[in-house]
Each structure stands twice: as C-alpha cells, then as structure tokens.
Write a protein that holds these residues in place. Structure first.
Motif, PDB file in Angstrom:
ATOM      1  N   LEU A 190       1.002  -1.269   0.123  1.00 55.10           N
ATOM      2  CA  LEU A 190      -0.249  -0.111   0.050  1.00 55.10           C
ATOM      3  C   LEU A 190       0.755   1.588   0.617  1.00 55.10           C
ATOM      4  O   LEU A 190       1.210   1.269   0.972  1.00 55.10           O
ATOM      5  CB  LEU A 190      -1.189  -0.005   1.449  1.00 55.10           C
ATOM      6  CG  LEU A 190      -1.788   1.349   1.583  1.00 55.10           C
ATOM      7  CD1 LEU A 190      -2.846   1.545   0.026  1.00 55.10           C
ATOM      8  CD2 LEU A 190      -2.707   0.834   2.591  1.00 55.10           C
ATOM      9  N   ALA A 191       1.629   1.714  -1.194  1.00 53.34           N
ATOM     10  CA  ALA A 191       2.050   2.808  -1.219  1.00 53.34           C
ATOM     11  C   ALA A 191       1.235   4.246  -1.504  1.00 53.34           C
ATOM     12  O   ALA A 191       0.203   4.269  -1.272  1.00 53.34           O
ATOM     13  CB  ALA A 191       2.667   2.833  -2.773  1.00 53.34           C
ATOM     14  N   PHE A 192       2.013   5.519  -0.924  1.00 51.87           N
ATOM     15  CA  PHE A 192       1.563   6.897  -0.436  1.00 51.87           C
ATOM     16  C   PHE A 192       2.193   7.529  -0.564  1.00 51.87           C
ATOM     17  O   PHE A 192       2.784   7.948  -0.670  1.00 51.87           O
ATOM     18  CB  PHE A 192       0.060   6.939   1.297  1.00 51.87           C
ATOM     19  CG  PHE A 192      -0.154   7.602   1.079  1.00 51.87           C
ATOM     20  CD1 PHE A 192      -0.985   8.830   0.882  1.00 51.87           C
ATOM     21  CD2 PHE A 192       1.005   9.031   1.911  1.00 51.87           C
ATOM     22  CE1 PHE A 192      -2.119   9.552   1.284  1.00 51.87           C
ATOM     23  CE2 PHE A 192      -0.055  10.378   2.122  1.00 51.87           C
ATOM     24  CZ  PHE A 192      -1.417  10.323   1.674  1.00 51.87           C
ATOM     25  N   SER A 193       2.001   9.139  -1.298  1.00 52.29           N
ATOM     26  CA  SER A 193       2.596   9.965  -1.151  1.00 52.29           C
ATOM     27  C   SER A 193       1.817  11.466  -1.424  1.00 52.29           C
ATOM     28  O   SER A 193       0.785  11.139  -2.357  1.00 52.29           O
ATOM     29  CB  SER A 193       3.656   9.700  -2.872  1.00 52.29           C
ATOM     30  OG  SER A 193       3.943  11.374  -2.729  1.00 52.29           O
ATOM     31  N   MET A 194       1.932  12.400  -0.375  1.00 48.99           N
ATOM     32  CA  MET A 194       1.107  13.174  -0.983  1.00 48.99           C
ATOM     33  C   MET A 194       1.600  14.574  -1.765  1.00 48.99           C
ATOM     34  O   MET A 194       0.502  15.147  -2.459  1.00 48.99           O
ATOM     35  CB  MET A 194       1.167  14.301   0.959  1.00 48.99           C
ATOM     36  CG  MET A 194       0.678  13.693   1.520  1.00 48.99           C
ATOM     37  SD  MET A 194       0.630  14.357   3.278  1.00 48.99           S
ATOM     38  CE  MET A 194      -0.763  15.889   2.570  1.00 48.99           C
ATOM     39  N   ASP A 195       2.672  14.204  -2.654  1.00 51.21           N
ATOM     40  CA  ASP A 195       3.119  14.954  -4.070  1.00 51.21           C
ATOM     41  C   ASP A 195       2.503  14.381  -5.043  1.00 51.21           C
ATOM     42  O   ASP A 195       2.379  13.045  -5.711  1.00 51.21           O
ATOM     43  CB  ASP A 195       4.209  14.496  -4.052  1.00 51.21           C
ATOM     44  CG  ASP A 195       4.470  14.883  -5.513  1.00 51.21           C
ATOM     45  OD1 ASP A 195       3.713  15.659  -6.458  1.00 51.21           O
ATOM     46  OD2 ASP A 195       6.078  15.851  -5.525  1.00 51.21           O
ATOM     47  N   GLU A 223      -1.980   0.348  -4.810  1.00 54.04           N
ATOM     48  CA  GLU A 223      -2.304  -0.583  -4.142  1.00 54.04           C
ATOM     49  C   GLU A 223      -1.645  -1.730  -5.227  1.00 54.04           C
ATOM     50  O   GLU A 223      -2.208  -1.756  -6.626  1.00 54.04           O
ATOM     51  CB  GLU A 223      -3.506  -1.175  -3.999  1.00 54.04           C
ATOM     52  CG  GLU A 223      -3.836  -0.234  -2.832  1.00 54.04           C
ATOM     53  CD  GLU A 223      -6.093  -0.983  -2.665  1.00 54.04           C
ATOM     54  OE1 GLU A 223      -5.657  -0.821  -1.463  1.00 54.04           O
ATOM     55  OE2 GLU A 223      -5.994  -1.626  -2.913  1.00 54.04           O
ATOM     56  N   VAL A 224      -0.619  -2.422  -5.001  1.00 50.94           N
ATOM     57  CA  VAL A 224       0.132  -3.729  -5.831  1.00 50.94           C
ATOM     58  C   VAL A 224       0.096  -4.752  -5.056  1.00 50.94           C
ATOM     59  O   VAL A 224      -0.125  -4.928  -3.667  1.00 50.94           O
ATOM     60  CB  VAL A 224       1.637  -3.025  -5.389  1.00 50.94           C
ATOM     61  CG1 VAL A 224       2.642  -3.626  -6.382  1.00 50.94           C
ATOM     62  CG2 VAL A 224       1.648  -1.615  -6.050  1.00 50.94           C
ATOM     63  N   THR A 225      -0.250  -5.819  -6.497  1.00 53.96           N
ATOM     64  CA  THR A 225      -0.646  -6.843  -5.602  1.00 53.96           C
ATOM     65  C   THR A 225       0.559  -7.766  -6.689  1.00 53.96           C
ATOM     66  O   THR A 225       0.647  -7.221  -8.125  1.00 53.96           O
ATOM     67  CB  THR A 225      -1.918  -7.454  -4.911  1.00 53.96           C
ATOM     68  OG1 THR A 225      -2.529  -7.037  -6.913  1.00 53.96           O
ATOM     69  CG2 THR A 225      -2.755  -6.563  -4.207  1.00 53.96           C
ATOM     70  N   GLU A 256     -11.819   2.131  -7.300  1.00 56.77           N
ATOM     71  CA  GLU A 256     -10.815   1.316  -8.497  1.00 56.77           C
ATOM     72  C   GLU A 256     -10.789  -0.578  -8.084  1.00 56.77           C
ATOM     73  O   GLU A 256     -10.639  -0.604  -8.821  1.00 56.77           O
ATOM     74  CB  GLU A 256      -9.611   2.130  -8.766  1.00 56.77           C
ATOM     75  CG  GLU A 256      -8.611   1.711  -9.868  1.00 56.77           C
ATOM     76  CD  GLU A 256      -7.120   2.640 -10.354  1.00 56.77           C
ATOM     77  OE1 GLU A 256      -6.991   2.105 -11.316  1.00 56.77           O
ATOM     78  OE2 GLU A 256      -7.466   3.373  -9.383  1.00 56.77           O
ATOM     79  N   ASN A 257      -9.718  -0.205  -6.979  1.00 55.89           N
ATOM     80  CA  ASN A 257      -9.389  -1.701  -6.767  1.00 55.89           C
ATOM     81  C   ASN A 257     -11.114  -2.392  -6.964  1.00 55.89           C
ATOM     82  O   ASN A 257     -10.801  -4.606  -6.019  1.00 55.89           O
ATOM     83  CB  ASN A 257      -8.937  -1.914  -5.522  1.00 55.89           C
ATOM     84  CG  ASN A 257     -10.515  -1.388  -3.769  1.00 55.89           C
ATOM     85  OD1 ASN A 257     -10.848  -0.604  -4.168  1.00 55.89           O
ATOM     86  ND2 ASN A 257      -9.009  -1.719  -2.616  1.00 55.89           N
ATOM     87  N   ASP A 258     -12.484  -2.608  -6.412  1.00 52.38           N
ATOM     88  CA  ASP A 258     -13.559  -2.638  -6.542  1.00 52.38           C
ATOM     89  C   ASP A 258     -13.869  -3.353  -8.424  1.00 52.38           C
ATOM     90  O   ASP A 258     -14.388  -4.190  -8.630  1.00 52.38           O
ATOM     91  CB  ASP A 258     -14.661  -2.460  -6.399  1.00 52.38           C
ATOM     92  CG  ASP A 258     -14.432  -2.565  -4.672  1.00 52.38           C
ATOM     93  OD1 ASP A 258     -13.791  -3.096  -3.961  1.00 52.38           O
ATOM     94  OD2 ASP A 258     -14.609  -0.477  -4.498  1.00 52.38           O
ATOM     95  N   LEU A 259     -13.197  -2.847  -9.380  1.00 51.61           N
ATOM     96  CA  LEU A 259     -13.764  -2.549 -10.616  1.00 51.61           C
ATOM     97  C   LEU A 259     -13.562  -3.827 -10.810  1.00 51.61           C
ATOM     98  O   LEU A 259     -14.550  -4.574 -12.306  1.00 51.61           O
ATOM     99  CB  LEU A 259     -12.944  -1.563 -12.321  1.00 51.61           C
ATOM    100  CG  LEU A 259     -13.071  -0.158 -11.296  1.00 51.61           C
ATOM    101  CD1 LEU A 259     -12.542   0.261 -12.043  1.00 51.61           C
ATOM    102  CD2 LEU A 259     -14.682  -0.288 -11.748  1.00 51.61           C
TER     103      LEU A 259
END
Length: 302
Positions: A190-195, A223-225, A256-259
């Motif tokens: 689970l990656a996150f950036s405010m940029d 999200e990377v899987t 999006e991860n539900d699509l």
C-alpha cells in the motif's frame, strides 16, 4: 429521502430475471459507514440473505485481521477475500487460497518505490508492517477520507490511529527480513504520497513491471498485488468452486480496486458515494455507505 436508481436489470436468454446466489461486498466506503462500522440495516440484510441460502462474501483491500475486527464487532460470519484477493479464507478463518507476490517482483517493486521517494506498507501472511507509523496513519486517513469525504476529520484520524492501537499494524525498522525469509509471503504494497505528480510517476513505473496488478483505494495511494490477486479473479474462483456462475453473482463497491469484480459480476452495484466513473461501470447505483446502501442493494435482489 434516499434516492437511488436502477440502471438495468439482468435477464437470462429466456427473459427471466437472473437469481442472485452470491453477493460480494467491498468494505471501506461500501459495507462500512463513516464510523468504520457495519450498520444494523446492513447486518440485517446480510443475515436475511444468508438465511435464504445466498452466499455472502466480503471482498476487501484490508488484511484478514482488519476485516475480522469489524465483522466480529458486528457479529457477522462469512468468507473473506482479503488484500484484494491475495488471500481467501473460509467462514472458519482457514486459508483456502493465497496469491502472494513473487519475492523477486516484490523486491523490484520495493526498490522502485524507494527510488521514487514513495512511502509504502507491506501486507503479508503474518500481518501488516510499516517502517513509519506517522506515514502509516496518513495513508489510512487518505483511504478513509476518500471513502467518506463528508466525515469529520477528527473522526477519520481517530479511526486511522485505531489500527495501531489494536495491534493491526506492526512497526519495524526495515522490510528486508520480510523479503528475505520464507515465513513471510508478500501480499500487497500500500503505497502513498501526498505529491500527486510523484504518485502518478510511481504508478506508471510500477505498471511497467510484468506480473503485478496496480489499483487504488484512495485519492493518493497505489495498491500493488500479484496479477492473480485481484478481487474479480478471486471472486470468480470463489463462486465457481461453489457451483455458482458469475452471472448469478452481485458485486458491490465504490473504488478502483473494486472494478475487477464489478466488471465480472452479473449484477454490478456502485455505491452512491462512488465516483461518477465507477458508477458508469455498473448496472445499479444504490444509496451511500452512510445510508446503508449495501442493505438496499441486497434487499432489492432477495
């Protein structure tokens, strides 16, 4: 008054309305309200579906432990497709399917994220890990606020901190031991950036790594899987093993991860709080998560 719209109803080749035999629901922004709770209306509808022999399964980006924290609080029991399909457990909590990221791919993705200066958490078969608690809280605030944009920020922050208070996330100095030993299977980053520009660049770079599935569950996260660990892929296998067709399956989600499951399900339901883009991909738009939209969608097909 709650307004929701039936966009279409599925019929078989003889014009009969398709019977729904399985219902799959996302959690954040879908089954859970802004307080990260399952409403009494949602609980009652799920129990009614189960009593009528309809299979109900949660399909979430959360770890199994985080999903069960909420389900047990509500007094509900069901199978769980967790970490976007990286792990599937039966109603008794036994792992029946695991789709981890290959260690070589995990190391490659981790190196890329570090080079891009993007924070990430690691979800494994042994729990969720962070090397920076403050950034971990910020990342979950992004998910909660994306799903509940009208919720008070103080409540969202407290909900994010609860993950750590309940021991649902473990703080480590670094992730190297997770990548190097055989005990830990890597389920998700689970990656996150405010940029936003940095996040976009990181996502594009990750999409260039074959064998990975890239999605999102918030404004500023990635999200990377494994490519095998997607909600739709896991759900399709789940129903097939129970003798159920995807045409007999309803999926409910908001992001999006539900699509991947919304696009495969015979009846795709978007939450009223989902973006216009998600709603356009679905057959039905129900009420919001704070209006027990999951309950309305379930009762419509029972």
């Amino acid at each position: 008054m709650i307004e929701w719209q039936i966009l279409s109803i599925k019929y078989d080749s003889e014009g009969e309305k398709t019977m729904i035999k399985c219902i799959a629901s996302d959690m954040d922004g879908t089954l859970l309200n802004a307080y990260q709770k399952i409403t009494e209306e949602n609980k009652a509808a799920i129990l009614k579906a189960q009593a009528q022999g309809v299979e109900f399964v949660v399909a979430t980006g959360r770890s199994y432990q985080e999903a069960m924290f909420v389900l047990e609080e509500a007094g509900l029991k069901c199978p769980v497709i967790s970490v976007n399909g990286a792990e599937v457990r039966n109603v008794d909590g036994e792992v029946v399917v695991a789709n981890p990221i290959a260690k070589a791919l995990a190391k490659e993705a981790a190196t890329l994220l570090r080079e891009q200066g993007i924070y990430f958490e690691v979800y494994t078969n042994k729990g969720t890990f962070t090397d920076n608690e403050d950034k971990g809280i910020t990342a979950i605030i992004d998910i909660f606020s994306s799903a509940n944009p009208e919720a008070p920020m103080e409540m969202i922050v407290e909900g994010a901190k609860e993950r750590f208070k309940q021991g649902l996330v473990h703080v480590v100095d670094n992730y190297e031991s997770l990548f190097d030993d055989d005990e830990h299977q890597i389920y998700k980053f689970l990656a996150f950036s405010m940029d936003a520009e940095k996040q976009t660049a990181g996502r594009r770079a990750l999409e260039g790594i074959a064998g990975l599935a890239i999605s999102s569950s918030g404004f500023l996260n990635i999200e990377v899987t494994s490519e095998d660990a997607q909600k739709g892929v896991a759900l399709e296998r789940f129903v097939r093993e129970r003798g159920i067709e995807m045409s007999e399956t309803m999926a409910i989600g908001d992001n999006e991860n539900d699509l991947s499951m919304l696009n495969r399900a015979g009846r795709a339901v978007a939450m009223g709080n989902a973006s216009f883009e998600i709603q356009m991909e679905c057959d039905v738009v129900t009420a919001t998560n704070d209006e027990s939209g999951v309950a309305q969608a379930i009762l419509e097909v029972l």
